[in-house]
Design a protein around this motif. Structure first.
Motif, PDB file in Angstrom:
ATOM      1  N   ALA A 221      12.946  31.298  47.971  1.00 42.97           N
ATOM      2  CA  ALA A 221      12.745  30.778  49.489  1.00 42.97           C
ATOM      3  C   ALA A 221      13.186  31.928  50.362  1.00 42.97           C
ATOM      4  CB  ALA A 221      13.440  29.723  49.410  1.00 42.97           C
ATOM      5  N   PRO A 222      14.431  32.535  49.935  1.00 46.03           N
ATOM      6  CA  PRO A 222      14.730  33.720  51.127  1.00 46.03           C
ATOM      7  C   PRO A 222      13.885  34.695  51.328  1.00 46.03           C
ATOM      8  CG  PRO A 222      16.531  33.100  49.434  1.00 46.03           C
ATOM      9  CD  PRO A 222      15.034  32.592  48.947  1.00 46.03           C
ATOM     10  N   LEU A 223      12.925  35.230  50.704  1.00 46.70           N
ATOM     11  CA  LEU A 223      12.169  36.122  50.862  1.00 46.70           C
ATOM     12  C   LEU A 223      11.288  35.977  52.417  1.00 46.70           C
ATOM     13  CD1 LEU A 223      11.187  39.038  50.139  1.00 46.70           C
ATOM     14  CD2 LEU A 223       9.420  37.955  48.855  1.00 46.70           C
TER      15      LEU A 223
ATOM     16  N   GLY B 193      13.150  36.249  58.530  1.00 51.20           N
ATOM     17  CA  GLY B 193      13.056  37.731  58.699  1.00 51.20           C
ATOM     18  C   GLY B 193      14.325  38.166  57.236  1.00 51.20           C
ATOM     19  N   PHE B 194      14.704  37.316  56.668  1.00 49.76           N
ATOM     20  CA  PHE B 194      15.388  37.906  55.688  1.00 49.76           C
ATOM     21  C   PHE B 194      14.572  38.792  54.572  1.00 49.76           C
ATOM     22  CE2 PHE B 194      17.886  37.809  51.684  1.00 49.76           C
ATOM     23  CZ  PHE B 194      19.220  38.290  51.927  1.00 49.76           C
ATOM     24  N   PRO B 195      15.146  39.862  54.149  1.00 52.33           N
ATOM     25  CA  PRO B 195      14.034  40.928  53.743  1.00 52.33           C
ATOM     26  C   PRO B 195      13.917  40.828  52.237  1.00 52.33           C
ATOM     27  CG  PRO B 195      16.163  41.975  54.197  1.00 52.33           C
ATOM     28  CD  PRO B 195      16.276  40.872  54.780  1.00 52.33           C
TER      29      PRO B 195
ATOM     30  N   GLY C   1      15.641  24.071  45.484  1.00 54.63           N
ATOM     31  CA  GLY C   1      16.833  24.058  44.789  1.00 54.63           C
ATOM     32  C   GLY C   1      17.500  25.153  45.420  1.00 54.63           C
ATOM     33  N   ASP C   2      18.887  25.142  45.490  1.00 53.23           N
ATOM     34  CA  ASP C   2      19.756  25.788  45.920  1.00 53.23           C
ATOM     35  C   ASP C   2      20.954  25.927  45.507  1.00 53.23           C
ATOM     36  OD1 ASP C   2      20.844  27.671  47.954  1.00 53.23           O
ATOM     37  OD2 ASP C   2      20.977  26.691  49.489  1.00 53.23           O
ATOM     38  N   SER C   3      21.441  27.056  44.836  1.00 51.44           N
ATOM     39  CA  SER C   3      22.965  27.206  44.140  1.00 51.44           C
ATOM     40  C   SER C   3      23.241  28.718  44.200  1.00 51.44           C
ATOM     41  CB  SER C   3      22.579  26.690  42.833  1.00 51.44           C
ATOM     42  OG  SER C   3      23.890  26.514  41.927  1.00 51.44           O
TER      43      SER C   3
ATOM     44  N   VAL D  29      12.031  20.829  53.078  1.00 48.57           N
ATOM     45  CA  VAL D  29      12.804  21.969  54.074  1.00 48.57           C
ATOM     46  C   VAL D  29      13.906  22.686  53.365  1.00 48.57           C
ATOM     47  CG1 VAL D  29      13.585  22.200  56.211  1.00 48.57           C
ATOM     48  CG2 VAL D  29      11.558  20.849  56.037  1.00 48.57           C
ATOM     49  N   PHE D  30      14.128  23.906  53.595  1.00 47.17           N
ATOM     50  CA  PHE D  30      15.153  24.736  53.164  1.00 47.17           C
ATOM     51  C   PHE D  30      16.587  24.166  53.659  1.00 47.17           C
ATOM     52  CE2 PHE D  30      16.338  29.570  52.114  1.00 47.17           C
ATOM     53  CZ  PHE D  30      17.472  29.086  51.475  1.00 47.17           C
ATOM     54  N   HIS D  31      16.563  24.093  55.039  1.00 49.71           N
ATOM     55  CA  HIS D  31      17.883  23.648  55.691  1.00 49.71           C
ATOM     56  C   HIS D  31      17.223  22.783  56.727  1.00 49.71           C
ATOM     57  CE1 HIS D  31      18.804  28.128  54.747  1.00 49.71           C
ATOM     58  NE2 HIS D  31      20.000  27.457  54.205  1.00 49.71           N
TER      59      HIS D  31
ATOM     60  N   GLY E 145      22.447  41.507  61.253  1.00 50.76           N
ATOM     61  CA  GLY E 145      22.270  40.188  61.538  1.00 50.76           C
ATOM     62  C   GLY E 145      22.368  39.232  60.447  1.00 50.76           C
ATOM     63  N   TRP E 146      22.565  39.859  59.291  1.00 51.93           N
ATOM     64  CA  TRP E 146      22.737  38.774  58.257  1.00 51.93           C
ATOM     65  C   TRP E 146      24.036  38.624  57.530  1.00 51.93           C
ATOM     66  CZ3 TRP E 146      19.683  34.837  57.103  1.00 51.93           C
ATOM     67  CH2 TRP E 146      18.219  34.848  57.614  1.00 51.93           C
ATOM     68  N   THR E 147      24.575  39.938  57.008  1.00 46.78           N
ATOM     69  CA  THR E 147      25.882  39.803  56.378  1.00 46.78           C
ATOM     70  C   THR E 147      27.030  39.487  56.916  1.00 46.78           C
ATOM     71  OG1 THR E 147      24.858  41.967  55.419  1.00 46.78           O
ATOM     72  CG2 THR E 147      27.281  41.545  55.133  1.00 46.78           C
TER      73      THR E 147
ATOM     74  N   TRP F 221      30.751  28.863  45.641  1.00 45.79           N
ATOM     75  CA  TRP F 221      30.040  28.231  44.709  1.00 45.79           C
ATOM     76  C   TRP F 221      29.254  27.311  45.377  1.00 45.79           C
ATOM     77  CZ3 TRP F 221      30.363  29.346  39.238  1.00 45.79           C
ATOM     78  CH2 TRP F 221      31.303  30.258  38.926  1.00 45.79           C
ATOM     79  N   GLU F 222      27.810  26.935  45.084  1.00 48.24           N
ATOM     80  CA  GLU F 222      26.793  26.196  45.818  1.00 48.24           C
ATOM     81  C   GLU F 222      26.319  25.299  44.779  1.00 48.24           C
ATOM     82  OE1 GLU F 222      23.822  27.922  47.679  1.00 48.24           O
ATOM     83  OE2 GLU F 222      23.528  26.053  48.923  1.00 48.24           O
ATOM     84  N   HIS F 223      26.130  23.941  44.816  1.00 53.43           N
ATOM     85  CA  HIS F 223      25.274  22.996  44.086  1.00 53.43           C
ATOM     86  C   HIS F 223      24.328  22.317  45.039  1.00 53.43           C
ATOM     87  CE1 HIS F 223      26.099  23.890  39.779  1.00 53.43           C
ATOM     88  NE2 HIS F 223      27.338  23.399  39.990  1.00 53.43           N
TER      89      HIS F 223
HETATM   90  N1  MF3 Z   1      20.934  30.347  50.181  1.00 50.12           N
HETATM   91  C1  MF3 Z   1      21.493  30.469  51.329  1.00 50.12           C
HETATM   92  C2  MF3 Z   1      22.499  28.709  51.795  1.00 50.12           C
HETATM   93  O1  MF3 Z   1      22.963  28.501  50.691  1.00 50.12           O
HETATM   94  C3  MF3 Z   1      20.736  30.766  52.500  1.00 50.12           C
HETATM   95  C4  MF3 Z   1      20.391  31.788  52.575  1.00 50.12           C
HETATM   96  S1  MF3 Z   1      19.101  32.121  53.793  1.00 50.12           S
HETATM   97  C5  MF3 Z   1      18.848  33.857  53.701  1.00 50.12           C
HETATM   98  O2  MF3 Z   1      21.919  27.981  52.313  1.00 50.12           O
HETATM   99  F1  MF3 Z   1      17.808  34.052  54.545  1.00 50.12           F
HETATM  100  F2  MF3 Z   1      19.562  34.543  53.757  1.00 50.12           F
HETATM  101  F3  MF3 Z   1      18.356  33.977  52.489  1.00 50.12           F
END
Ligand code: MF3
Ligand code: CO
Ligand code: CO
Length: 242
Positions: free
Chosen positions: A45-47, A51-53, A93-95, A162-164, A206-208, A220-222
């Protein structure tokens, strides 16, 4: 959502042994990308998300979240978060987990263990009738009692097709406040914990996101599902009693 969650956990189980001194974060990204696409027949999903590369996030030491894989070589004593989001049959799924590179340090273990235990304090509050504030409060109270801090600028989130999406799942707050939890809801809990102060800064890419005081940070994420009598953790790893 169960399948997407399991595939996400499988990627983290797969990449763990590759997190060794001498590997670059780009190599970890490539290995995960190829596994997700060619073995799981799923989508990272991030790709290209906003704009996340790259296909995964790799956040090393004082990087809080959303680190972009690159030519950085991991070295003995580093801590690194690998954050995986897989789309399978349209569901996300996001972890994320922390890994020690080579031999762990005392400070590294402290921040890594506190963020993991904080996540599980939050999960323990996830049941129908409780409110989102109960989750945030449990995390914040636990982490701050250890003398560490909780990042406020980033939060967990509703997730599905949807991701977020709503709701925002804050990792701090007051008990008995916020939306009530209901069976069928799926969302993430993903506390970011700093060994120093809670404040963060966004780098020019713009990301880090990094800690302002350059102290170590861990996350940590579940992804969880609210059930009739509690919750189901959809992204449990093989050694987390599936
Ligand atoms: N996976 C991250 C979250 O837990 C979101 C990353 S967005 C990205 O919500 F574009 F940086 F990949
Ligand atoms: Co997330
Ligand atoms: Co994530």
């Amino acid at each position: 959502m169960r399948l997407a969650g399991r595939l996400t956990a499988d990627v983290l189980d797969m990449i763990g042994p590759h997190v060794q001194p001498g590997v670059s974060t780009d190599e970890l990204d490539r290995i995960c990308h190829d596994f997700i696409v060619n073995v799981q027949h799923a989508v990272p999903a991030p790709l290209n998300y906003r704009g996340f590369p790259k296909s995964i996030c790799t956040s090393v030491n004082h990087v809080v979240c959303h680190g972009i894989p690159g030519d950085r070589i991991l070295k003995n004593g580093d801590i690194v978060n690998v954050d995986i989001t897989v789309i399978k049959d349209g569901f996300h799924g996001d972890s994320s987990r922390m890994f020690f590179v080579g031999k762990s340090t005392v400070q590294g273990e402290r921040v890594v263990n506190t963020s993991r235990e904080g996540l599980w304090k939050g999960i323990a509050q996830a049941r129908p009738g409780n409110r989102l504030g109960d989750i945030g409060h449990a995390i914040q109270t636990f982490v701050e009692a250890q003398g560490l801090s909780v990042v406020r600028e980033y939060c967990g989130h509703g997730i599905g097709r949807v991701f977020h999406e709503d709701p925002q799942v804050l990792h701090y707050g007051e008990p008995h406040t916020g939306p009530e939890l209901r069976p069928g809801q799926t969302f993430t809990i993903e506390p970011m914990v700093n060994i120093g102060k809670r404040h963060v800064r966004l780098l020019a890419d713009g990301w880090t996101v990094v800690t302002r005081d350059h102290s170590l940070s861990a996350q940590w994420e579940h992804t969880i599902l609210i059930t009739d009598n509690g919750c189901e953790v959809l992204t449990l790893g093989a050694d987390e009693q599936r």
